[in-house]
Each structure stands twice: as C-alpha cells, then as structure tokens.
Write a protein that holds these residues in place. Structure first.
Motif, PDB file in Angstrom:
ATOM      1  N   THR A 162       0.850  -1.188   0.000  1.00 21.64           N
ATOM      2  CA  THR A 162       0.000   0.000   0.000  1.00 21.64           C
ATOM      3  C   THR A 162       0.886   1.238   0.000  1.00 21.64           C
ATOM      4  OG1 THR A 162      -1.728  -1.150   1.232  1.00 21.64           O
ATOM      5  CG2 THR A 162      -1.792   1.259   1.262  1.00 21.64           C
ATOM      6  N   VAL A 163       0.517   2.228  -0.805  1.00 20.08           N
ATOM      7  CA  VAL A 163       1.240   3.488  -0.813  1.00 20.08           C
ATOM      8  C   VAL A 163       0.760   4.343   0.350  1.00 20.08           C
ATOM      9  CG1 VAL A 163       1.686   5.609  -2.095  1.00 20.08           C
ATOM     10  CG2 VAL A 163       1.612   3.420  -3.305  1.00 20.08           C
ATOM     11  N   HIS A 164       1.705   4.793   1.164  1.00 19.10           N
ATOM     12  CA  HIS A 164       1.404   5.618   2.334  1.00 19.10           C
ATOM     13  C   HIS A 164       2.054   6.988   2.177  1.00 19.10           C
ATOM     14  CE1 HIS A 164       0.989   1.477   3.853  1.00 19.10           C
ATOM     15  NE2 HIS A 164       0.157   1.972   4.745  1.00 19.10           N
ATOM     16  N   ASP A 165       1.371   8.000   2.647  1.00 19.34           N
ATOM     17  CA  ASP A 165       1.958   9.319   2.811  1.00 19.34           C
ATOM     18  C   ASP A 165       2.395   9.441   4.264  1.00 19.34           C
ATOM     19  OD1 ASP A 165       1.634  10.333   0.185  1.00 19.34           O
ATOM     20  OD2 ASP A 165      -0.497  10.624   0.579  1.00 19.34           O
ATOM     21  N   VAL A 166       3.700   9.492   4.469  1.00 20.84           N
ATOM     22  CA  VAL A 166       4.263   9.570   5.819  1.00 20.84           C
ATOM     23  C   VAL A 166       4.693  11.015   6.065  1.00 20.84           C
ATOM     24  CG1 VAL A 166       6.079   8.775   7.364  1.00 20.84           C
ATOM     25  CG2 VAL A 166       5.009   7.171   5.769  1.00 20.84           C
ATOM     26  N   THR A 167       4.046  11.672   7.007  1.00 12.16           N
ATOM     27  CA  THR A 167       4.386  13.045   7.352  1.00 12.16           C
ATOM     28  C   THR A 167       5.039  13.083   8.729  1.00 12.16           C
ATOM     29  OG1 THR A 167       2.172  13.415   8.268  1.00 12.16           O
ATOM     30  CG2 THR A 167       2.531  14.029   5.967  1.00 12.16           C
ATOM     31  N   VAL A 168       5.895  14.073   8.905  1.00  7.99           N
ATOM     32  CA  VAL A 168       6.615  14.244  10.160  1.00  7.99           C
ATOM     33  C   VAL A 168       6.370  15.662  10.664  1.00  7.99           C
ATOM     34  CG1 VAL A 168       8.863  14.182  11.293  1.00  7.99           C
ATOM     35  CG2 VAL A 168       8.381  12.608   9.410  1.00  7.99           C
ATOM     36  N   ARG A 169       6.022  15.754  11.930  1.00  5.93           N
ATOM     37  CA  ARG A 169       5.771  17.056  12.550  1.00  5.93           C
ATOM     38  C   ARG A 169       6.775  17.252  13.684  1.00  5.93           C
ATOM     39  NH1 ARG A 169       1.043  16.242  13.211  1.00  5.93           N
ATOM     40  NH2 ARG A 169       0.071  17.516  11.604  1.00  5.93           N
ATOM     41  N   ILE A 170       7.564  18.318  13.593  1.00  8.78           N
ATOM     42  CA  ILE A 170       8.551  18.642  14.614  1.00  8.78           C
ATOM     43  C   ILE A 170       8.159  19.954  15.267  1.00  8.78           C
ATOM     44  CG2 ILE A 170      10.976  19.133  15.099  1.00  8.78           C
ATOM     45  CD1 ILE A 170      11.734  17.435  12.737  1.00  8.78           C
ATOM     46  N   ALA A 171       7.995  19.912  16.573  1.00  9.18           N
ATOM     47  CA  ALA A 171       7.583  21.102  17.331  1.00  9.18           C
ATOM     48  C   ALA A 171       6.322  21.719  16.725  1.00  9.18           C
ATOM     49  CB  ALA A 171       8.722  22.122  17.382  1.00  9.18           C
ATOM     50  N   GLY A 172       5.426  20.861  16.241  1.00 10.24           N
ATOM     51  CA  GLY A 172       4.141  21.330  15.740  1.00 10.24           C
ATOM     52  C   GLY A 172       4.112  21.736  14.294  1.00 10.24           C
ATOM     53  N   VAL A 173       5.257  21.695  13.599  1.00  4.42           N
ATOM     54  CA  VAL A 173       5.307  22.127  12.200  1.00  4.42           C
ATOM     55  C   VAL A 173       5.625  20.927  11.313  1.00  4.42           C
ATOM     56  CG1 VAL A 173       6.435  23.634  10.526  1.00  4.42           C
ATOM     57  CG2 VAL A 173       6.052  24.432  12.871  1.00  4.42           C
ATOM     58  N   VAL A 174       4.823  20.709  10.271  1.00  2.39           N
ATOM     59  CA  VAL A 174       5.068  19.630   9.324  1.00  2.39           C
ATOM     60  C   VAL A 174       6.167  20.071   8.368  1.00  2.39           C
ATOM     61  CG1 VAL A 174       4.098  18.231   7.461  1.00  2.39           C
ATOM     62  CG2 VAL A 174       2.722  18.740   9.487  1.00  2.39           C
ATOM     63  N   VAL A 175       7.243  19.302   8.336  1.00  6.19           N
ATOM     64  CA  VAL A 175       8.394  19.715   7.530  1.00  6.19           C
ATOM     65  C   VAL A 175       8.527  18.926   6.241  1.00  6.19           C
ATOM     66  CG1 VAL A 175       9.691  20.531   9.510  1.00  6.19           C
ATOM     67  CG2 VAL A 175       9.921  18.145   8.810  1.00  6.19           C
ATOM     68  N   GLY A 176       7.672  17.987   5.979  1.00  4.88           N
ATOM     69  CA  GLY A 176       7.768  17.250   4.729  1.00  4.88           C
ATOM     70  C   GLY A 176       6.847  16.053   4.731  1.00  4.88           C
ATOM     71  N   ALA A 177       6.779  15.392   3.585  1.00  9.42           N
ATOM     72  CA  ALA A 177       6.012  14.154   3.460  1.00  9.42           C
ATOM     73  C   ALA A 177       6.806  13.185   2.610  1.00  9.42           C
ATOM     74  CB  ALA A 177       4.653  14.433   2.837  1.00  9.42           C
ATOM     75  N   HIS A 178       6.664  11.916   2.911  1.00  7.26           N
ATOM     76  CA  HIS A 178       7.325  10.862   2.153  1.00  7.26           C
ATOM     77  C   HIS A 178       6.259   9.917   1.622  1.00  7.26           C
ATOM     78  CE1 HIS A 178      11.380  11.863   3.677  1.00  7.26           C
ATOM     79  NE2 HIS A 178      10.709  12.229   4.758  1.00  7.26           N
ATOM     80  N   ARG A 179       6.375   9.590   0.351  1.00  7.58           N
ATOM     81  CA  ARG A 179       5.480   8.585  -0.235  1.00  7.58           C
ATOM     82  C   ARG A 179       6.189   7.245  -0.170  1.00  7.58           C
ATOM     83  NH1 ARG A 179       0.978   9.431  -4.597  1.00  7.58           N
ATOM     84  NH2 ARG A 179       0.225  10.312  -2.647  1.00  7.58           N
ATOM     85  N   VAL A 180       5.631   6.327   0.606  1.00  8.44           N
ATOM     86  CA  VAL A 180       6.304   5.059   0.898  1.00  8.44           C
ATOM     87  C   VAL A 180       5.349   3.913   0.607  1.00  8.44           C
ATOM     88  CG1 VAL A 180       7.511   3.712   2.640  1.00  8.44           C
ATOM     89  CG2 VAL A 180       7.568   6.210   2.748  1.00  8.44           C
ATOM     90  N   ARG A 181       5.815   2.940  -0.168  1.00  8.97           N
ATOM     91  CA  ARG A 181       5.034   1.725  -0.389  1.00  8.97           C
ATOM     92  C   ARG A 181       5.533   0.633   0.539  1.00  8.97           C
ATOM     93  NH1 ARG A 181       1.841  -0.873  -4.255  1.00  8.97           N
ATOM     94  NH2 ARG A 181       1.974   0.839  -5.741  1.00  8.97           N
ATOM     95  N   THR A 182       4.622  -0.011   1.239  1.00 10.57           N
ATOM     96  CA  THR A 182       4.991  -1.193   2.005  1.00 10.57           C
ATOM     97  C   THR A 182       5.180  -2.372   1.062  1.00 10.57           C
ATOM     98  OG1 THR A 182       2.619  -1.425   2.462  1.00 10.57           O
ATOM     99  CG2 THR A 182       4.008  -0.590   4.237  1.00 10.57           C
ATOM    100  N   ALA A 183       5.932  -3.355   1.508  1.00  6.88           N
ATOM    101  CA  ALA A 183       6.260  -4.494   0.655  1.00  6.88           C
ATOM    102  C   ALA A 183       5.023  -5.335   0.361  1.00  6.88           C
ATOM    103  CB  ALA A 183       7.309  -5.362   1.339  1.00  6.88           C
ATOM    104  N   PRO A 184       4.948  -5.876  -0.851  1.00  5.78           N
ATOM    105  CA  PRO A 184       3.909  -6.873  -1.116  1.00  5.78           C
ATOM    106  C   PRO A 184       4.180  -8.146  -0.328  1.00  5.78           C
ATOM    107  CG  PRO A 184       5.389  -6.654  -2.992  1.00  5.78           C
ATOM    108  CD  PRO A 184       5.789  -5.600  -2.017  1.00  5.78           C
TER     109      PRO A 184
END
Length: 435
Positions: free
Chosen positions: A106-128
C-alpha cells in the motif's frame, strides 16, 4: 500546521545550474532554503527526514532536527485515512520512529511534525506479501556527491521511473571531501549536507530507502586496518551512520540484511567493509571480504530462498575494476561464494563504486550489473575483457530491476531519462552452473 514544497518545484532542483559559490556555501544555502519551513511568519523548523527499510507492515522514520529534544510526531496515511502514528522526543538532534500496523503493498503518505510544524512528506510503499506474484520494480543507486559540479537530471529520471523502493549501495555521502571528516560533528555535517540537498530531498520523498555504506562514508578505500589504525575516526563515522540510518533492531556490528519484496524477489544487502581484511593482505583462505558469519548467512539465505530471483547487492564489483579495493583482491573467498551458489536459480549481483555502468559475466555463468555514479566524477576502467559484455562510461546513471513473472529485466537509466541498456533473464538464465 502544514508546510510543503510542491513536487514540481522540488524536481526542478535537480537541474539547478552551478553558481560561483563554494561547495560548502552552496550546500548550506540550498539546504537551509529547502528545509527552513516557515508558516505565516511565526514558526520555522530546519529538519531532515527519511523513510527507511519498509517491510510488509512497517517503516522506520529517521529524523534530524535543529531543536534538541523537540517532540516529533509521525503519521502514515493511506487512501486519505490515518493508519499509524507515533511520537518521540529527539535525543539531542536525532530520533527514530517505527510506524507499525501498516497494510501491506500500500502506498502511504508519511508526514513528520517537529515542534508542531510539518516539515515534509514521504510517499512510501509497504512491501507486497511474500506470496503476492504481482510485477515489481526497484531502483539501485551508488556514488552521489551533492556538489553542483555533478548536477544532472538523473534524480529527476529516477523519480519519474516510480520505483517501489530505492536501494543505495554506498558512497552516500562522501564524508572525505576536503577537509575530510574526522570527528562526530564533522561527519554529521557531511551527512546533513547530503540529506538537506534539494534533489536528494525530492528523491527521499518519492519512495522508501534501504541503504548500506561503502568506503567514502568513512574514508576512501577503508578496510580492516582502518579500525585498528584510526579507531576514533572509524567509531565516529559508524556512530553518525547509525544516527542518520537507524535500523529497527541493529545488533552489534551487523548492518547487512535481507528482505522479501513479493513472491518473486528477495534482496540480500551486503556489508563489504566492516568485516573485511586489509586490501593488501595475501589472497588466501584467511583473507575475507564479508567475514565468516556474513558469508555463511548469505549462502544459507540465497540457497534456501523460495523467491524466483535473488538480488545480491555488493557495494564493490566482483571483478574487472580498477585498483585493489574490490572483489578481484579477494578471489579465494569470492570463488568459494560462487561455487556455493551453483544450482541456485535466479541469482543476480548488483554492484557500484567504480563510477561506470557495466554488464558482466563471471565464473559459473554468474551475472552482474554494475551501476553508478548517480552524481560524482567518472571512473576510468581498465581494458575490457570478453566477460565484460557492455560498458557505458562518462554517464550519470542508476539501475532499475523489473520483475514480471519468470522474467527479470535490468535497465541502465541515464540522466536524461534514456534507458540506454536493458537485458531480460529467466530464473533459469540466472542459475550458476558448474564448469
């Protein structure tokens, strides 16, 4: 609060024209610009993140942040729905989260929030799943220096190819550019130069990453003597590698690993540095590239794998390279490894380090694809021999592996997006055979 850079704008960074700034000033300028995120003029965060080692149900999120001890929250969403969250306080400026419970393939959008601010997103597929026979594509890269001298469109081409996973097999980053890194702070600076480089950021946001070091993460051509002669430098380099490339459950010195990617592919990522003998040692049964434990792990794993294709990723080539820093100086162990793989279908080696692309055939019919550089000076190969089936020099490149049923296709991907080389094999074609 969410702040991101549009994907089209990120891709344009890869074609940035070099300017007269020094390398260090250039990297600091574009790195700070890429990662300094400001929302409504009130909040700003400088950070670097990566999504590492995705498997069927989880992914490792690596974080560096300029605010020591800051609270970090990560979220994985699929189909517009949050499927996993986690939080951690930075240990100094570093942190790692393992997001678990993800649906497979499944393709996931992985976001990271540091001190309340989102600094980016990663599109990550989990393995079949290991029983899923669908077609797959992975990409392999090596040898990248963020200096503007090596700017090209190769990262654009990699992103456009849409691999499900990127595998980096070394020299990512070059920590021994002058003046060379020697201490923990200077090694951290070189890793940060790379991870905040806009083209690298765009690549890391496009897919998950599995990585291993080669030599330049410590110093050029390091071997078993380095740990004895420069123990403090070696320890600093390894500490910083682990900070930027954390694993789920690292054990001692072991960083080599294997994983399935569907029914037809199993990957074996080798560590060709940490356990090797001195390059100049006599090439006999006591000289080792992998160490006895890793070598047995590899042979047992490959010969028992139920995947149609076994991809063995070695940071240095098996033969036909320049100098004594590759497998040609470790032929006793290499040939024993080859012999142990006889009769195992679907074996393909992929290597880097020498800074030219090649397709090669070895003893027992073993095949190798050599890739790189993604962005670094070009190598000068020795004269070709009949076992060198194809070479392309003076070309930035990466490799693609496509598997559909009983067919594996290798592709050389150029900086202009050209697929300048491809070859297809069945699992039977890639079966090492006794002479």
């Amino acid at each position: 609060m969410r702040c991101t850079t549009p994907r089209a704008a990120r891709l344009r960074y890869a074609r940035r024209v070099p300017d007269p700034l020094s390398r260090r000033d250039f990297l600091r300028a574009v790195g700070a610009t890429a990662w300094l995120v400001t929302c409504n003029g009130n909040d700003a965060v400088v950070a670097a993140t990566a999504a590492l080692d995705p498997d069927e149900t989880s992914v490792v999120v690596a974080i560096w942040g300029e605010r020591p001890g800051a609270l970090v929250e990560a979220e994985a969403a699929a189909g517009g729905r949050t499927v996993a969250t986690g939080r951690v306080a930075l240990d100094g400026q570093f942190g790692a989260l393992v997001l678990t419970g993800l649906p497979s393939d499944t393709v996931h959008d992985v976001t990271v929030r540091i001190a309340g601010v989102v600094v980016g997103a990663h599109r990550v597929r989990t393995a079949p799943r290991a029983d899923d026979p669908r077609p797959v594509r992975v990409a392999i890269s090596a040898d990248y220096d963020p200096s503007p001298a090596f700017a090209s469109g190769v990262i654009d081409a990699l992103i456009a190819a849409e691999p499900e996973l990127l595998i980096s097999i070394g020299d990512f980053p070059y920590t021994d550019n002058g003046p060379p890194a020697m201490t923990v702070p200077t090694y951290r600076e070189r890793h940060l130069d790379l991870r905040t480089h806009p083209p690298v950021r765009a690549l890391l946001e496009s897919c998950g990453l599995c990585a291993i070091y080669d030599d330049h993460e410590v110093r050029n051509n390091w071997d078993g003597l380095t740990q004895i002669e420069e123990p403090e430098r070696y320890a600093a380099a390894m500490q910083v590698w682990d900070e930027f490339f954390p694993q789920r459950a690292a054990v001692g010195e072991v960083r080599y690993r294997r994983w399935r990617w569907g029914a037809h592919l199993e990957c074996f990522l080798l560590d060709c540095r940490r356990f090797r003998s001195a390059n100049r040692a006599v090439d006999d049964a006591s000289k080792t590239m992998l160490g006895a434990t890793q070598l047995q792990w590899l042979i047992d794993g490959v010969t028992s794998s139920t995947a149609a294709f076994k991809l063995i990723l070695t940071s240095i080539p098996l033969d036909y390279g320049a100098g004594d820093d590759h497998w040609a100086s470790f032929t006793t162990e290499r040939d024993a490894m080859f012999a142990a793989l006889v009769g195992t279908p679907g074996v393909l080696f992929v290597s880097g380090d020498q800074h030219w692309f090649a397709a090669q055939r070895h003893a027992f019919g073993i095949r190798e694809m050599q890739i790189g550089p993604l962005g670094r000076g070009f190598g000068v190969p020795p004269p070709a021999v009949p076992s060198v089936l194809f070479r392309s020099v003076q070309r930035y490149n990466a490799g693609l592996i496509d598997i559909t049923g009983d067919q594996l296709t290798t592709t050389g991907l150029g900086a202009d997006g050209e697929r300048f080389y491809h070859e297809s094999f069945s699992a039977a074609d890639l079966t090492p055979r006794a002479p």
